[in-house]
Design an enzyme around this catalytic site. Structure first.
Site, short mmCIF file in Angstrom:
data_model
loop_
_atom_site.label_atom_id
_atom_site.label_comp_id
_atom_site.label_asym_id
_atom_site.label_seq_id
_atom_site.Cartn_x
_atom_site.Cartn_y
_atom_site.Cartn_z
CB CYS A 200 2.78 19.78 -0.10
SG CYS A 200 3.47 18.69 0.50
CB CYS B 107 4.85 38.02 -14.13
SG CYS B 107 6.87 38.83 -13.67
CD GLU C 288 5.31 19.06 12.70
OE1 GLU C 288 6.92 18.89 13.09
OE2 GLU C 288 4.85 19.19 12.62
CD GLN D 125 -0.67 25.09 4.20
OE1 GLN D 125 -0.35 24.95 2.80
NE2 GLN D 125 -0.36 23.87 4.55
#
Length: 447
Positions: free
Chosen positions: A400, A79, A326, A274
């Site tokens: 994560c 990039c 959840e 995700q």
């Protein structure tokens, strides 16, 4: 506090930090000899010329001016904005070395924070390293000095928005249209009242959510609708909180398919999914493989979201054998709808804040054989301390954040008597320092 010294200095890079910067120490003869310096754009083993950018009591910061002696692991960044944009920090490091670095970050965290080590290190999971990012948020800022509106990620200095013409990690249908997106916002009456644009891509549609601080004019609405039609985006507006999001025209069919399990998951524009679609499929497959669910066993899926793991688990174990929990009621509603659309009519979902007191929760007393967790960055220590772990035959933990995983692993191993059978990393975010990992725990031996 003394002023920063702007003159170039030469440093030898010793290591990589958790955020992908080179780690060095000021050499003998320097006023701060021995003090740690974090150097952006530098790799271990390199000799670099640097300029100091910040000073604190315990460490200094610097940026690379010139690589005097490059590492054999250095590669040309793809990039043109690398080094300025804060979206990626590791494009200059060979992909094989990126994943090895992340594996070491995981193992170091487990040892330093949790005082544990896995009996085995899992082979890293990898997928495509470019054009993978299907969800994210661009910042928007009108810059009068440049007479333009910038749309992009934050710079490495987060006070500024990067002036991007392209992004090689965002899904290609959007990553190469950033200039057009900036020109669109720059032509709006409300160009100073749009602070961010969120994007999310399903298999068949890509949505852009424009946050706006003032009501939009009819002309602006027409411009936005025209841009969506021209470039193939579904446009949503967000005048207030999360619940205010609505389509500008027709709603989108936002969904992704998990073909291995014959499952399709629908979602809303601001839902969590995700980021890396291909890696997500590989991650689900590994989690299910590690769980080793046997006939007749029941599985509890905590922090289940839309049912990303829950529905594939139900396909494998039977929908009556799996329960998902959840804390976000909206996600649970969509998980239930996803189960129904996929014919999993006895799959159960519950709403519960898993960081709070769980006394009285009906699912907590149901009895399970296997546990799957996929918590946010804060980890799962509160729920782990409340779960009846006795009777569980295995825990698979998707993480994560290696620090919270390490803390929770320390609790399971050192306090609850479990063993860390294996752990490894998954490259959900190539070219960044983000470390996604998976760990599997076995219960205490009962001789």
């Amino acid at each position: 506090m003394a002023r920063l010294d702007p003159s170039p200095k030469t440093l030898s890079i010793l290591d990589l930090s958790h955020d992908g910067r080179g780690v060095a120490r000021w050499p003998d003869g320097h006023a701060q000899a021995g003090k740690t310096v974090f150097v952006s754009g530098a790799l271990p083993g390199e000799t670099v010329s640097v300029q100091q950018t910040a000073r604190s009591r315990h460490f200094d910061e610097a940026r690379t001016l010139e690589v005097l002696q490059p590492s054999a692991d250095r590669v040309p960044p793809r990039c043109p904005h690398f080094g300025t944009c804060g979206g990626c920090v590791l494009q200059h490091l060979a992909e094989d070395r990126q994943i090895a670095y992340k594996q070491q970050v995981l193992l170091d965290n487990l040892q330093r924070i949790g005082h544990v080590a896995p009996a085995a290190v899992l082979p890293p999971l990898r997928a495509g390293a470019w054009g993978y990012r299907r969800k994210g948020r661009f910042s928007v800022r009108r810059v009068e000095k440049k007479d333009k509106t910038l749309v992009g990620f934050r710079e490495q200095d987060p006070r500024f928005v990067a002036d991007l013409s392209e992004c090689h990690v965002v899904v290609p249908q959007l990553g190469f249209k950033l200039q057009a997106l900036g020109a669109l916002v720059d032509g709006l009456d409300a160009r100073r009242d749009i602070p961010q644009i969120e994007f999310i891509a399903g298999d068949a549609a890509t949505a852009l959510v424009f946050r706006h601080l003032q009501p939009l004019s009819a002309a602006d609405r027409e411009r936005l609708a025209g841009f969506g039609q021209e470039h193939g985006f579904v446009i949503y507006l967000q005048p207030g909180g999360v619940d205010s999001v609505h389509p500008l025209g027709a709603d989108a069919d936002l969904a992704f398919r998990l073909p291995q399990w014959d499952v399709t998951l629908q979602f809303r524009p601001l839902d969590f999914i995700q980021v890396n679609a291909r890696l997500n499929e590989a991650m689900i497959a590994r989690a299910l493989e590690l769980l080793e669910v046997q006939p007749g066993e029941r599985v509890l899926d905590l922090f289940c979201g839309l049912g990303n793991f829950t529905l594939p688990l139900a396909r494998m174990a039977g929908d009556g054998a799996v329960v998902g929990v959840e804390g976000d009621a909206g996600l649970v509603a969509r998980a239930r709808a996803n189960a129904a659309r996929n014919g999993l009519h006895t799959l159960q979902f519950f709403v519960a804040d898993l960081a709070q007191d769980l006394v009285g929760q009906p699912w907590l007393k149901a009895g399970f054989d296997k546990l799957l967790l996929d918590p946010a960055r804060a980890g799962a220590i509160e729920v782990l301390r409340q779960l009846p772990l006795k009777g569980l035959k295995r825990i698979v933990y998707v993480s994560c954040h290696p620090g919270s995983l390490a803390r929770d692993a320390g609790y399971l191993v050192n306090e609850a008597g479990w063993s860390l059978r294996a752990a490894g990393v998954m490259d959900m975010f190539p070219h960044t320092a983000h470390v996604e990992s998976i760990a599997v725990f076995d219960p205490p031996r009962r001789d």
